[in-house]
Design an enzyme around this catalytic site. Structure first.
Site, PDB file in Angstrom:
ATOM      1  N   GLU A 118       0.830  -1.201   0.000  1.00 46.63           N
ATOM      2  CA  GLU A 118       0.000   0.000   0.000  1.00 46.63           C
ATOM      3  C   GLU A 118       0.867   1.254   0.000  1.00 46.63           C
ATOM      4  O   GLU A 118       1.945   1.298   0.594  1.00 46.63           O
ATOM      5  CB  GLU A 118      -0.950  -0.023   1.203  1.00 46.63           C
ATOM      6  CG  GLU A 118      -2.022  -1.088   1.004  1.00 46.63           C
ATOM      7  CD  GLU A 118      -3.048  -1.150   2.124  1.00 46.63           C
ATOM      8  OE1 GLU A 118      -4.214  -1.412   1.807  1.00 46.63           O
ATOM      9  OE2 GLU A 118      -2.710  -0.940   3.297  1.00 46.63           O
ATOM     10  N   CYS A 131       3.581   8.456   1.124  1.00 47.69           N
ATOM     11  CA  CYS A 131       4.089   7.504   2.119  1.00 47.69           C
ATOM     12  C   CYS A 131       4.243   6.155   1.415  1.00 47.69           C
ATOM     13  O   CYS A 131       3.260   5.583   0.934  1.00 47.69           O
ATOM     14  CB  CYS A 131       3.070   7.435   3.257  1.00 47.69           C
ATOM     15  SG  CYS A 131       3.487   6.239   4.518  1.00 47.69           S
ATOM     16  N   CYS A 138       6.248  -6.968   7.530  1.00 44.59           N
ATOM     17  CA  CYS A 138       7.359  -6.459   8.348  1.00 44.59           C
ATOM     18  C   CYS A 138       7.720  -7.526   9.372  1.00 44.59           C
ATOM     19  O   CYS A 138       6.856  -8.230   9.884  1.00 44.59           O
ATOM     20  CB  CYS A 138       6.958  -5.164   9.061  1.00 44.59           C
ATOM     21  SG  CYS A 138       8.339  -4.383   9.933  1.00 44.59           S
ATOM     22  N   CYS A 142       6.330  -4.830  15.998  1.00 47.65           N
ATOM     23  CA  CYS A 142       5.964  -3.786  16.958  1.00 47.65           C
ATOM     24  C   CYS A 142       4.517  -4.035  17.371  1.00 47.65           C
ATOM     25  O   CYS A 142       3.652  -4.292  16.525  1.00 47.65           O
ATOM     26  CB  CYS A 142       6.130  -2.395  16.336  1.00 47.65           C
ATOM     27  SG  CYS A 142       7.852  -2.058  15.894  1.00 47.65           S
ATOM     28  N   CYS A 145       1.363  -2.035  15.752  1.00 50.58           N
ATOM     29  CA  CYS A 145       1.360  -1.763  14.306  1.00 50.58           C
ATOM     30  C   CYS A 145       0.657  -2.872  13.534  1.00 50.58           C
ATOM     31  O   CYS A 145       0.947  -4.054  13.738  1.00 50.58           O
ATOM     32  CB  CYS A 145       2.801  -1.622  13.816  1.00 50.58           C
ATOM     33  SG  CYS A 145       2.911  -1.328  12.040  1.00 50.58           S
ATOM     34  N   GLY A 195       6.851  -2.023   6.295  1.00 49.64           N
ATOM     35  CA  GLY A 195       8.227  -2.538   6.300  1.00 49.64           C
ATOM     36  C   GLY A 195       9.228  -1.666   7.013  1.00 49.64           C
ATOM     37  O   GLY A 195       8.943  -0.527   7.389  1.00 49.64           O
ATOM     38  N   SER A 227      12.148   6.433   7.842  1.00 50.48           N
ATOM     39  CA  SER A 227      11.716   6.190   9.220  1.00 50.48           C
ATOM     40  C   SER A 227      12.160   4.790   9.638  1.00 50.48           C
ATOM     41  O   SER A 227      11.944   3.822   8.914  1.00 50.48           O
ATOM     42  CB  SER A 227      10.185   6.305   9.289  1.00 50.48           C
ATOM     43  OG  SER A 227       9.735   6.021  10.597  1.00 50.48           O
ATOM     44  N   SER A 249      11.294   5.818  15.188  1.00 59.02           N
ATOM     45  CA  SER A 249      10.087   5.394  15.889  1.00 59.02           C
ATOM     46  C   SER A 249      10.457   5.054  17.320  1.00 59.02           C
ATOM     47  O   SER A 249      10.802   3.917  17.628  1.00 59.02           O
ATOM     48  CB  SER A 249       9.484   4.173  15.182  1.00 59.02           C
ATOM     49  OG  SER A 249       8.968   4.564  13.938  1.00 59.02           O
ATOM     50  N   LEU A 250      10.381   6.053  18.172  1.00 55.93           N
ATOM     51  CA  LEU A 250      10.862   5.882  19.548  1.00 55.93           C
ATOM     52  C   LEU A 250       9.774   5.251  20.428  1.00 55.93           C
ATOM     53  O   LEU A 250       9.968   4.189  20.997  1.00 55.93           O
ATOM     54  CB  LEU A 250      11.304   7.256  20.072  1.00 55.93           C
ATOM     55  CG  LEU A 250      12.101   7.278  21.356  1.00 55.93           C
ATOM     56  CD1 LEU A 250      13.307   6.361  21.307  1.00 55.93           C
ATOM     57  CD2 LEU A 250      12.550   8.706  21.656  1.00 55.93           C
ATOM     58  N   HIS A 251       8.687   5.929  20.576  1.00 55.32           N
ATOM     59  CA  HIS A 251       7.465   5.393  21.200  1.00 55.32           C
ATOM     60  C   HIS A 251       7.519   5.085  22.690  1.00 55.32           C
ATOM     61  O   HIS A 251       6.484   4.811  23.299  1.00 55.32           O
ATOM     62  CB  HIS A 251       6.954   4.149  20.464  1.00 55.32           C
ATOM     63  CG  HIS A 251       6.757   4.354  19.007  1.00 55.32           C
ATOM     64  ND1 HIS A 251       6.131   5.454  18.487  1.00 55.32           N
ATOM     65  CD2 HIS A 251       7.127   3.594  17.935  1.00 55.32           C
ATOM     66  CE1 HIS A 251       6.114   5.369  17.154  1.00 55.32           C
ATOM     67  NE2 HIS A 251       6.713   4.261  16.805  1.00 55.32           N
ATOM     68  N   ASN A 326      -3.654   4.821  15.941  1.00 56.20           N
ATOM     69  CA  ASN A 326      -4.723   4.481  15.003  1.00 56.20           C
ATOM     70  C   ASN A 326      -5.122   3.031  15.217  1.00 56.20           C
ATOM     71  O   ASN A 326      -4.324   2.130  14.955  1.00 56.20           O
ATOM     72  CB  ASN A 326      -4.254   4.688  13.561  1.00 56.20           C
ATOM     73  CG  ASN A 326      -4.094   6.160  13.246  1.00 56.20           C
ATOM     74  OD1 ASN A 326      -4.977   6.961  13.516  1.00 56.20           O
ATOM     75  ND2 ASN A 326      -2.947   6.528  12.720  1.00 56.20           N
ATOM     76  N   CYS A 369      -1.564   6.326   9.612  1.00 59.53           N
ATOM     77  CA  CYS A 369      -0.286   5.796  10.038  1.00 59.53           C
ATOM     78  C   CYS A 369      -0.449   4.461  10.769  1.00 59.53           C
ATOM     79  O   CYS A 369      -1.244   4.354  11.697  1.00 59.53           O
ATOM     80  CB  CYS A 369       0.296   6.831  10.991  1.00 59.53           C
ATOM     81  SG  CYS A 369       2.018   6.758  11.134  1.00 59.53           S
TER      82      CYS A 369
HETATM   83  N1  SAH Z   1       9.497   0.421  10.223  1.00 59.00           N
HETATM   84  C1  SAH Z   1       9.591   1.838  10.110  1.00 59.00           C
HETATM   85  C2  SAH Z   1       8.619   2.478   9.145  1.00 59.00           C
HETATM   86  C3  SAH Z   1       7.169   2.035   9.184  1.00 59.00           C
HETATM   87  S1  SAH Z   1       6.126   2.595  10.469  1.00 59.00           S
HETATM   88  C4  SAH Z   1       9.462   2.443  11.484  1.00 59.00           C
HETATM   89  O1  SAH Z   1       9.215   1.734  12.433  1.00 59.00           O
HETATM   90  O2  SAH Z   1       9.660   3.646  11.612  1.00 59.00           O
HETATM   91  C5  SAH Z   1       5.798   4.273  10.221  1.00 59.00           C
HETATM   92  C6  SAH Z   1       5.307   4.982  11.499  1.00 59.00           C
HETATM   93  O3  SAH Z   1       3.959   4.603  11.838  1.00 59.00           O
HETATM   94  C7  SAH Z   1       6.147   4.618  12.689  1.00 59.00           C
HETATM   95  O4  SAH Z   1       6.448   5.695  13.489  1.00 59.00           O
HETATM   96  C8  SAH Z   1       5.242   3.652  13.378  1.00 59.00           C
HETATM   97  O5  SAH Z   1       5.637   3.445  14.661  1.00 59.00           O
HETATM   98  C9  SAH Z   1       3.899   4.315  13.210  1.00 59.00           C
HETATM   99  N2  SAH Z   1       2.756   3.438  13.531  1.00 59.00           N
HETATM  100  C10 SAH Z   1       2.685   2.107  13.372  1.00 59.00           C
HETATM  101  N3  SAH Z   1       1.483   1.636  13.779  1.00 59.00           N
HETATM  102  C11 SAH Z   1       0.773   2.691  14.206  1.00 59.00           C
HETATM  103  C12 SAH Z   1      -0.570   2.842  14.697  1.00 59.00           C
HETATM  104  N4  SAH Z   1      -1.392   1.803  14.825  1.00 59.00           N
HETATM  105  N5  SAH Z   1      -0.981   4.086  15.014  1.00 59.00           N
HETATM  106  C13 SAH Z   1      -0.180   5.154  14.839  1.00 59.00           C
HETATM  107  N6  SAH Z   1       1.089   5.061  14.361  1.00 59.00           N
HETATM  108  C14 SAH Z   1       1.574   3.857  14.048  1.00 59.00           C
END
Ligand code: SAH
Length: 396
Positions: A118, A131, A138, A142, A145, A195, A227, A249-251, A326, A369
């Site tokens: 996508e 994007c 992937c 995580c 995700c 990915g 990213s 992607s720190l989180h 999301n 996202c």
């Molecule tokens: N693997 C890479 C790129 C893909 S994710 C990475 O981890 O950065 C792109 C962004 O979307 C990342 O910051 C990821 O953490 C965020 N993301 C993934 N799932 C999400 C969700 N359900 N809600 C909001 N952001 C999300």
């Protein structure tokens, strides 16, 4: 390493046999979308062509988005014929297009008989962000995700990565000429689709070189963003070999929590990651790393988390982007409330960090996202069923 190496480009370019001019049988055509300008020059030299031809062909493919050699009017007839016989220009095909109420567009693209990815375009008054995906599925798992729920199938090739930009640009200009109201140009590309781009480094590097090339998409370095979930050694490589913006992607602000949300943290914990970010920023004084932080209700959204975050980010030129979670089917998290996000943001701002909250776009078409799933190889024929639910292929 060049695009001709087999790790990136699976086909072997067979030389023309000497003397009689007969070609050895080729098993498949060479996809010129797999090459940046250097790769094209290298390939063209096997045909006895001069390097400047590479620039001409790159322009035809990516600036004018022509996929038919016969139209390449500044090439000799002989070369056009030769290219038509040996080569092709083949991006992934658009299988379905959805348009959100807010103008966001999502395309399902077919990369082979069983796999789909996508790609999302997000128009804003002052920019248009595309994007794109770097892998089918992937492997990083995580926990928040949706791509993770699909598992990992394979890396995308260069043509499958840059082909997303090619297809989107072509479709957007078609919409424009059909008279749709669009400020629809791609001004930014973010590798935030499906990915982990740093796990597909060689192909991503070549695709990003094409995005940056003046004879192709001519995107400035700060408008191409990679990213990553934090593969520390690969961040070092990116620093040495590419010049693009970095998002991390720190989180989570501590290892205990990040180990759960972003399991690769067990291998490359926060201190190592922050050190790699520091080095990345040091390379170019204008660089600011984007720290992405998904807001998960009562998981990572407390004021103490914001304070810890401000602490670990001390001294790193960065901005923080808070992403409201999301949701997707089967997700075990909820989105933080507006008030919680506001408080979290205020703490970071008071600590001196530029902090933005990402607007959720395209959620009515699951294009937000972290909602990109595409479809991966699945022996239960889930792909076929999925396509049935979408109806007939709507866009070519
Ligand atoms: N693997 C890479 C790129 C893909 S994710 C990475 O981890 O950065 C792109 C962004 O979307 C990342 O910051 C990821 O953490 C965020 N993301 C993934 N799932 C999400 C969700 N359900 N809600 C909001 N952001 C999300």
């Amino acid at each position: 390493m060049s695009a001709l190496d087999s790790a990136v480009y699976p086909l072997v370019v067979k030389p023309l046999s000497s003397g009689c001019g007969e070609k050895e049988a080729l098993t498949a055509k060479i996809n010129l979308m797999d090459f940046d300008v250097e790769g094209l020059a290298q390939f063209l030299s096997t045909l006895g062509e001069k390097p400047y031809r590479a620039l001409q062909i790159l322009k035809w493919i990516h600036k004018r988005r022509v996929d038919n050699f016969a139209e390449m009017s500044d090439l000799s007839k002989k070369l056009r014929d030769q290219l038509s016989e040996l080569c092709e220009i083949k991006p992934p095909s658009i299988t379905n297009e959805q348009c959100s109420e807010d103008g966001t567009r999502k395309w399902l693209m077919k990369v082979d008989s069983k796999n789909y990815i996508e790609t999302v375009f997000i128009p804003e008054p002052d920019r248009g962000t595309l994007c794109i995906s770097s892998q089918v599925g992937c492997a990083l798992n995580c926990s928040f995700c949706s791509t993770a729920t699909q598992g990992f199938n394979r890396n995308l090739t260069v043509s499958e990565i840059i082909g997303q930009v090619w297809q989107a640009a072509r479709r957007l200009s078609a919409l424009k000429s059909e008279g749709e109201d669009t400020s629809h140009t791609i001004t930014n590309v973010v590798m935030m689709g499906m990915g982990e781009p740093l796990l597909n480094f060689e192909a991503v590097k070549i695709a990003m070189a094409i995005m940056r090339d003046d004879n192709a998409y001519a995107l400035p370095r700060r408008r191409v963003t990679l990213s990553t979930s934090g593969l520390v050694p690969m961040i070092e490589r990116l620093n040495l070999e590419c010049d693009v913006a970095l998002a991390v992607s720190l989180h989570a602000p501590n290892n205990e929590l990040r180990n759960v949300l972003v399991p690769i943290n067990k291998k490359y914990p926060i201190a190592l990651l922050m050190e790699a970010c520091r080095r990345y920023a040091r390379q170019d004084k204008r660089r600011k790393i984007t720290m992405e932080y998904v807001m998960l209700k009562e998981v990572n959204d407390k004021p103490e988390h914001a304070r810890q975050l401000a602490n670990i980010l001390q001294g790193i030129p960065c901005k923080v982007n808070l992403i409201p979670f999301n949701p997707f089917g089967g997700a075990k998290y909820e989105r933080s409330t507006k008030d919680t996000i506001f408080t979290f943001r205020s703490i970071l701002i008071r600590a001196g960090f530029i902090t933005t909250v990402r607007k959720t776009r395209g959620d009515d078409i699951d294009a937000a996202c972290g909602q990109l799933v595409g479809k991966v190889l699945d022996k239960t024929k889930r792909n076929a069923r999925y396509l049935e639910t979408l109806g007939r292929e709507s866009v070519k």
